[in-house]
Motif scaffolding. Sequence first.
Motif, PDB file in Angstrom:
ATOM      1  N   ARG A   1       3.962   6.970  41.153  1.00  0.00           N
ATOM      2  CA  ARG A   1       4.308   5.908  42.101  1.00  0.00           C
ATOM      3  C   ARG A   1       5.578   5.207  41.658  1.00  0.00           C
ATOM      4  N   GLY A   2       6.240   4.652  42.648  1.00  0.00           N
ATOM      5  CA  GLY A   2       7.458   3.899  42.443  1.00  0.00           C
ATOM      6  C   GLY A   2       7.765   3.140  43.714  1.00  0.00           C
ATOM      7  N   PRO A   3       8.906   2.482  43.797  1.00  0.00           N
ATOM      8  CA  PRO A   3       9.243   1.729  45.008  1.00  0.00           C
ATOM      9  C   PRO A   3       9.280   2.639  46.242  1.00  0.00           C
ATOM     10  N   GLY A   4       8.329   2.443  47.143  1.00  0.00           N
ATOM     11  CA  GLY A   4       8.308   3.195  48.384  1.00  0.00           C
ATOM     12  C   GLY A   4       7.914   4.646  48.249  1.00  0.00           C
ATOM     13  N   VAL A   5       7.434   5.065  47.062  1.00  0.00           N
ATOM     14  CA  VAL A   5       7.074   6.465  46.836  1.00  0.00           C
ATOM     15  C   VAL A   5       5.749   6.525  46.091  1.00  0.00           C
ATOM     16  N   ALA A   6       4.881   7.449  46.479  1.00  0.00           N
ATOM     17  CA  ALA A   6       3.646   7.697  45.741  1.00  0.00           C
ATOM     18  C   ALA A   6       3.239   9.147  45.966  1.00  0.00           C
ATOM     19  N   SER A   7       2.462   9.674  45.037  1.00  0.00           N
ATOM     20  CA  SER A   7       1.954  11.033  45.200  1.00  0.00           C
ATOM     21  C   SER A   7       0.638  11.159  44.465  1.00  0.00           C
ATOM     22  N   VAL A   8      -0.189  12.104  44.909  1.00  0.00           N
ATOM     23  CA  VAL A   8      -1.469  12.386  44.266  1.00  0.00           C
ATOM     24  C   VAL A   8      -1.670  13.887  44.198  1.00  0.00           C
ATOM     25  N   GLN A   9      -2.246  14.339  43.070  1.00  0.00           N
ATOM     26  CA  GLN A   9      -2.574  15.747  42.937  1.00  0.00           C
ATOM     27  C   GLN A   9      -3.844  16.100  43.716  1.00  0.00           C
ATOM     28  N   GLY A  10      -4.843  15.226  43.667  1.00  0.00           N
ATOM     29  CA  GLY A  10      -6.115  15.502  44.327  1.00  0.00           C
ATOM     30  C   GLY A  10      -6.042  15.332  45.829  1.00  0.00           C
ATOM     31  N   HIS A  11      -7.070  15.868  46.489  1.00  0.00           N
ATOM     32  CA  HIS A  11      -7.174  15.770  47.945  1.00  0.00           C
ATOM     33  C   HIS A  11      -8.061  14.579  48.290  1.00  0.00           C
ATOM     34  N   LEU A  12      -7.455  13.457  48.615  1.00  0.00           N
ATOM     35  CA  LEU A  12      -8.211  12.245  48.923  1.00  0.00           C
ATOM     36  C   LEU A  12      -9.068  12.434  50.172  1.00  0.00           C
ATOM     37  N   GLU A  13      -8.693  13.381  51.012  1.00  0.00           N
ATOM     38  CA  GLU A  13      -9.398  13.625  52.265  1.00  0.00           C
ATOM     39  C   GLU A  13     -10.570  14.574  52.111  1.00  0.00           C
ATOM     40  N   SER A  14     -10.717  15.228  50.972  1.00  0.00           N
ATOM     41  CA  SER A  14     -11.775  16.217  50.779  1.00  0.00           C
ATOM     42  C   SER A  14     -13.158  15.588  50.879  1.00  0.00           C
ATOM     43  N   VAL A  15     -14.143  16.386  51.295  1.00  0.00           N
ATOM     44  CA  VAL A  15     -15.523  15.903  51.328  1.00  0.00           C
ATOM     45  C   VAL A  15     -16.034  15.617  49.923  1.00  0.00           C
ATOM     46  N   LEU A  16     -15.344  16.142  48.907  1.00  0.00           N
ATOM     47  CA  LEU A  16     -15.723  15.895  47.515  1.00  0.00           C
ATOM     48  C   LEU A  16     -15.186  14.573  46.985  1.00  0.00           C
ATOM     49  N   SER A  17     -14.276  13.934  47.716  1.00  0.00           N
ATOM     50  CA  SER A  17     -13.591  12.743  47.215  1.00  0.00           C
ATOM     51  C   SER A  17     -14.358  11.481  47.588  1.00  0.00           C
ATOM     52  N   ALA A  18     -15.342  11.130  46.751  1.00  0.00           N
ATOM     53  CA  ALA A  18     -16.159   9.946  47.024  1.00  0.00           C
ATOM     54  C   ALA A  18     -15.306   8.687  47.090  1.00  0.00           C
TER      55      ALA A  18
END
Length: 668
Positions: free
Chosen positions: A625-642
């Motif tokens: 993350r930074g000013p106006g930018v972020a990224s994630v490796q995991g799939h936040l939308e997955s059914v596994l993502s509690a």
Amino acid sequence: MSRLPHPAAQHPLLDRILASDGSLPFALLRRHGGTEVEVLTGDVVDADLLRDIPLDGAPVLAVVPFRQARERGFTVHDDGAPLRCLLVHESERVPLSDALAALPPRPVAAEPLGFDIPDDEYAGIVRRVIDDEIGQGAGANFVVMRRFEGRTSAAPVPTLASWFRALLLHEVGSYWTFAVHAPAPGTEALSMAGATPERHLTLHDGVARMNPISGTYRHPASGPTRDGVLGFLSDTKENEELFMVVDEEMKMMSALCPDGGRIVGPYLKQMARLSHTEYLLEGRTTVDPREALRLTMFAPTVTGSPMENACTVITRHEVRPRGYYSGFLALFEPDGARAPAELASSGPTRYSLDAPILIRTAYLHDGGRVSVPAGATLVRHSVPEHEVAETRAKAAGVLTSLGLVPRGAGADAVVDLNAQAGVAEALSARNRQLAEFWVRPQDTATTTAPSATTPGPTELSPLAGRSVLVVDHEDQFTAMLAHQLNHLGMNARVVRWDAVTDVLADDLVVLGPGPGDPRDHANPRIAAITRRIQERVTAGRPLLAVCLSHQVLAGLAGFPVRPLTSPRQGLRIDADVFGTTAAVGYYNTFGARLTTIVAAAADNPVARLALEPSADADGVLTALRGPGVASVQGHLESVLSADGLTVLDALTRHLLGTPAEPSWARTP
């Protein structure tokens, strides 16, 4: 007193079919445990596209081949198999006992020839798929087919009728048991009989339902046991295999249903020679049933994920076209209602849909050739010899019923696995891994206040009304991402990567996941991700990158990206995200490393951001993350993502400059 059969005159259509010379088209259906056999006949027509299936007020049974995947732009071997439709003009319902009495008493004689791909050769294909496809980031799982073959000299009608009766008697747990004979002038007759366990899609009264089935317990020769099924239910490979296909079908549900879908289950489906685990997915839609079928071609349980690349992988490793294997039957029935009120009373009839997947099916070809296709789902944990055995077990139910292989001593053992102690508890335990968001009914119009676990939009939310472009890189996880963003109050839409014309107009751009090597900048998708990251960063416009796009962003920031020691395909990980633990589903083969940053080019706008990294214990980046930018490796939308929705809420608030970021710490 025993019940006497009905006089033959009471079932004239069935009698006419059984006495026919093969020129009369017909279908015999027993649907999901029904007490009757449906008998259908009519005219045969072929359609080019699903939208061309003629729905003119009469029932239609369509037989959809795998080659129709080309309608979605997917790569397939095109064998010219027709999309064949039976326009039903006559039908009758016959009590099951009467049908069994009328059908030929035993299967016609057939000679077994064996599998077209020998066991050792199929095991080699499995190894190559694991190493060269899953191991190189092509996807999470893939299904590769082979065929058991035989031959018979019997005529089509007695052959199909006898197969149908044998399957009615000897197979259990089927969603549909069927026989279809659809001759057409100038082409090979389409003749098949099967006992498929799996519903692909049903539509009725505006409710769509899908039924992902995956994970296989092969019953031993002596019959299934409690210990055997409990071992199966606790097996990591079988567990992950099911969640992968649930994720893939939830992508379809998110595209099909404006309010998303919900997960119901799991259940254990017991059949004669094996058992499977399954979920039921449901949501509401107003889509035409033909378009609904197009949007959901084809089931990940018989192709793999992500779907588009799975078709490409299948084409690389299957040298023969699939024909109708992994396609579906589709029965369109008028539901007695008219289309919506704005249409005139003479407007089109509204149809319901019942579409089972074409698996566990025997095909009778011209010249008496018989084929029974079967496939195994290959994942990172797959053992080639086990997958060989799985294809044999999947074909065995049909083959033993047809007399093509001997029946084992335990083939007819009656053991109700669902009634065994511990089975219900083992099934229920699986849901502890699921995100609550996808288990409860979804409604993007809901205006409930966010909480620590299930954030939602509020009237005063700073996210409300923000426009979001979600860029799809050939992985429909973007449909689930868009649904979650809409749930948070934003206006998200999904556009395929090669159709995007402007990445600067929207309040937020989400660059989605996809298959492939993030270091391969000669790949047009990777080059497009790189270009769009630089455009947004240079313009100072908010950007979120997910999975593959996160890896590209990390590479631009100077973090080295390398293959993981073991792919994390379909894993739920308690990940560290900027000092807080979040349960997130992972689907990655590559990872960015938290090591000394590689020097970046002076004109690289990402390198100048000095992004803050977050990493796991192995030094693999979980987020940036930074000013106006972020990224994630995991799939936040997955059914596994509690905790996925809460992390997504926090990151979008960060990106859009809202004053506070809610915690996504997990509740103990």
